[in-house]
Design an enzyme around this catalytic site. Structure first.
Site, short mmCIF file in Angstrom:
data_model
loop_
_atom_site.label_atom_id
_atom_site.label_comp_id
_atom_site.label_asym_id
_atom_site.label_seq_id
_atom_site.Cartn_x
_atom_site.Cartn_y
_atom_site.Cartn_z
N LYS A 92 -15.91 -1.37 4.35
CA LYS A 92 -14.74 -1.81 2.89
C LYS A 92 -16.09 -2.13 1.86
O LYS A 92 -16.98 -3.16 2.14
CB LYS A 92 -14.16 -3.01 3.54
CG LYS A 92 -12.45 -2.61 4.17
CD LYS A 92 -11.67 -3.78 3.85
CE LYS A 92 -10.54 -3.69 4.25
NZ LYS A 92 -9.78 -4.67 5.10
N GLU A 100 0.47 -1.16 0.00
CA GLU A 100 -0.34 0.03 -0.36
C GLU A 100 0.61 1.45 0.29
O GLU A 100 1.18 2.32 -0.04
CB GLU A 100 -1.09 -0.19 1.43
CG GLU A 100 -1.93 -0.79 1.12
CD GLU A 100 -2.86 -0.83 2.55
OE1 GLU A 100 -3.19 0.33 2.46
OE2 GLU A 100 -3.96 -2.19 2.59
P1 PGA Z 1 -6.60 -5.76 2.73
O1 PGA Z 1 -6.22 -5.30 4.09
O2 PGA Z 1 -5.37 -6.61 2.19
O3 PGA Z 1 -7.37 -6.82 2.64
O4 PGA Z 1 -7.97 -4.89 1.25
C1 PGA Z 1 -6.56 -4.32 3.95
C2 PGA Z 1 -7.08 -3.92 6.01
O5 PGA Z 1 -6.45 -4.80 6.71
O6 PGA Z 1 -7.39 -3.24 6.52
ZN ZN Z 2 -7.74 -4.26 8.60
#
Ligand code: PGA
Ligand code: ZN
Length: 441
Positions: free
Chosen positions: A341, A209
């Site tokens: 999300k 990220e």
């Molecule tokens: P992800 O994790 O890799 O599943 O997008 C992001 C998170 O745990 O906040």
């Molecule tokens: Zn998380």
């Protein structure tokens, strides 16, 4: 219903995400000519109860291809949505849910569903001649809250080949007065952290990220480096710039046992809580996500009892953007905030239901990107349009991240005098409202 907002066509397209993996883009075209477009993101450290993407498997693209999901847009979704009112998000999302017909969204694939659901919202906003955030805000007058950015400085866990156990070492800028100021401070902290890594011979690129790759001897060393970076950037750790962690404990914890590979220790639930307590005492941490594993409700409960009054405790893998899980957790006194999300559920309607449930119980909320992202900026508009006070997007580098921060700057500018920045402590949970505990809505 106006003819102009009737869905004429839905198109699915195979594009690529920030890991170079195929993902689903959807385009929704309304009869009046308005077009909305959105792209599904993809997680890497997922909750086991989240909606699942449809992936082709096999050997091509490491099994991650999405030709099946893209085909489901053309063959199933497009004919089913044609003729529905694109302005009626609930009707569209309910049609998607019925068509999918599964509890975990494996029929159509949550990747196909969320792309279409979000593209529908963009098309409706376009038809109304408004940006999406304004369309979602509706008739509301007066000040509009802009979310507090939560930004990763060091990436770890599943996003950095488990170089350290903890997944996100982030900062928030409660002392800033605007989004623009918070991002300026963040840019300085991010730069200072990179300099520190370079000076100590530990600069090794960035994680998934965009946070610096965590070349540390222990998890705690990353916390020390973070405080140093804040100070080097000329900011006061704590009231000006504070620390926020995503432990993502489901990645290394199971059945109440936590295997910290970096610290070469296996901890039981209470020892894990003690470890975190030490960090909370020694570092200016104001928010902590998934401190315990998704299967450890007992640990979450103990942790919330001990620290719920002083830090934000966010459920991500633990709550998977599920309104029902949020209500149950709130009623049991577990956690005090939820990560939001959209692709953990599959539709915008259910994502908004989750945020409404959270708000009814005095929970905080953070709209969040995934580790696999694109130029899509829908989540910025959701945070503002739904008035969620925090936004998590990853770090302060790589264009799939910067696209979101730059969009937030545009939204702040567009709001002008109406803009109110959610600085201070938007993460302090308020007590559950009595009405929420008795209602089943
Ligand atoms: P992800 O994790 O890799 O599943 O997008 C992001 C998170 O745990 O906040
Ligand atoms: Zn998380």
């Amino acid at each position: 219903m106006s003819r102009a907002t009737i869905i004429e066509h839905v198109h699915g397209r195979r594009v690529f995400d920030s890991r170079g993996r195929p993902t689903v883009e959807a385009e929704v075209r309304l009869q009046g000519g308005a077009i909305g477009r959105a792209i599904a993101p993809a997680g890497a450290s997922k909750g086991s109860a989240e909606a699942v993407d449809r992936r082709d498997g096999g050997s091509a693209m490491g099994g991650h291809d999405v030709r099946g999901a893209v085909a489901s847009v053309a063959e199933q979704i497009a004919p089913a949505l044609r003729g529905l009112d694109g302005h009626d998000q609930i009707a569209v999302d309910e049609a998607l849910i019925a068509l999918d017909g599964t509890a975990n969204r494996s029929g159509l694939g949550a990747n196909a569903m969320i792309a279409v659901s979000m593209a529908t919202a963009w098309a409706a906003a376009e038809a109304a001649g408004q940006p999406l955030w304004r369309h979602l805000l509706g008739e509301r007058q007066g000040p509009v809250t802009l979310p507090l950015p939560e930004i990763q400085i060091f990436g770890g866990g599943a996003h950095a080949a488990r170089r350290v156990d903890i997944q996100d070492f982030m900062i928030v800028c409660p002392g800033a007065e605007t989004v623009a100021e918070a991002l300026d401070w963040t840019a300085e902290v991010y730069r200072a952290a990179g300099e520190l890594m370079a000076e100590s011979g530990r600069l090794a690129g960035v994680a998934d990220e965009g946070g610096w790759w965590p070349v540390f001897a222990s998890n705690e060393e990353a916390l020390e480096a973070l405080v140093q970076a804040i100070e080097r950037a000329g900011r006061r750790p704590g009231d000006e710039v504070a620390i926020s962690l995503d432990v993502a404990a489901s990645e290394f914890g199971k059945d109440g046992s936590y295997q910290l590979a970096r610290d070469e220790r296996v901890l039981d639930r209470d020892a894990m809580i003690e470890l975190l307590e030490g960090w909370l005492d020694r570092y200016p941490i104001v928010s902590i996500e998934d401190p315990l594993a998704e299967d450890d409700a007992e640990g979450f409960l103990r942790f919330t009892r001990k620290f719920g009054h002083r830090v934000q405790i966010i459920g991500d893998d633990f709550l998977v953007t599920d309104a029902g899980k949020v209500r149950a957790a709130a009623q049991a006194g577990i956690a005090n905030a939820v990560l939001i999300k959209p692709n953990q559920r599959g539709t915008l309607m259910e994502t908004l239901e989750c945020w409404k449930a959270a708000r009814a119980y005095g929970f905080g909320g953070v709209v969040s990107a995934r580790s696999g992202e694109t130029e899509d900026v829908t989540i910025c508009h959701l945070a503002v349009g739904w008035q969620v006070p925090q936004l998590k997007v990853g770090s302060f580098s790589r264009s799939e991240r910067m696209a979101k921060w730059n969009e937030l700057l545009r939204l702040e500018e567009a709001l002008g005098d109406r803009a109110r920045f959610a600085g201070g402590t938007p993460y302090a949970a308020s007590p559950p409202s009595p009405s929420a505990s008795s209602s089943s809505a």
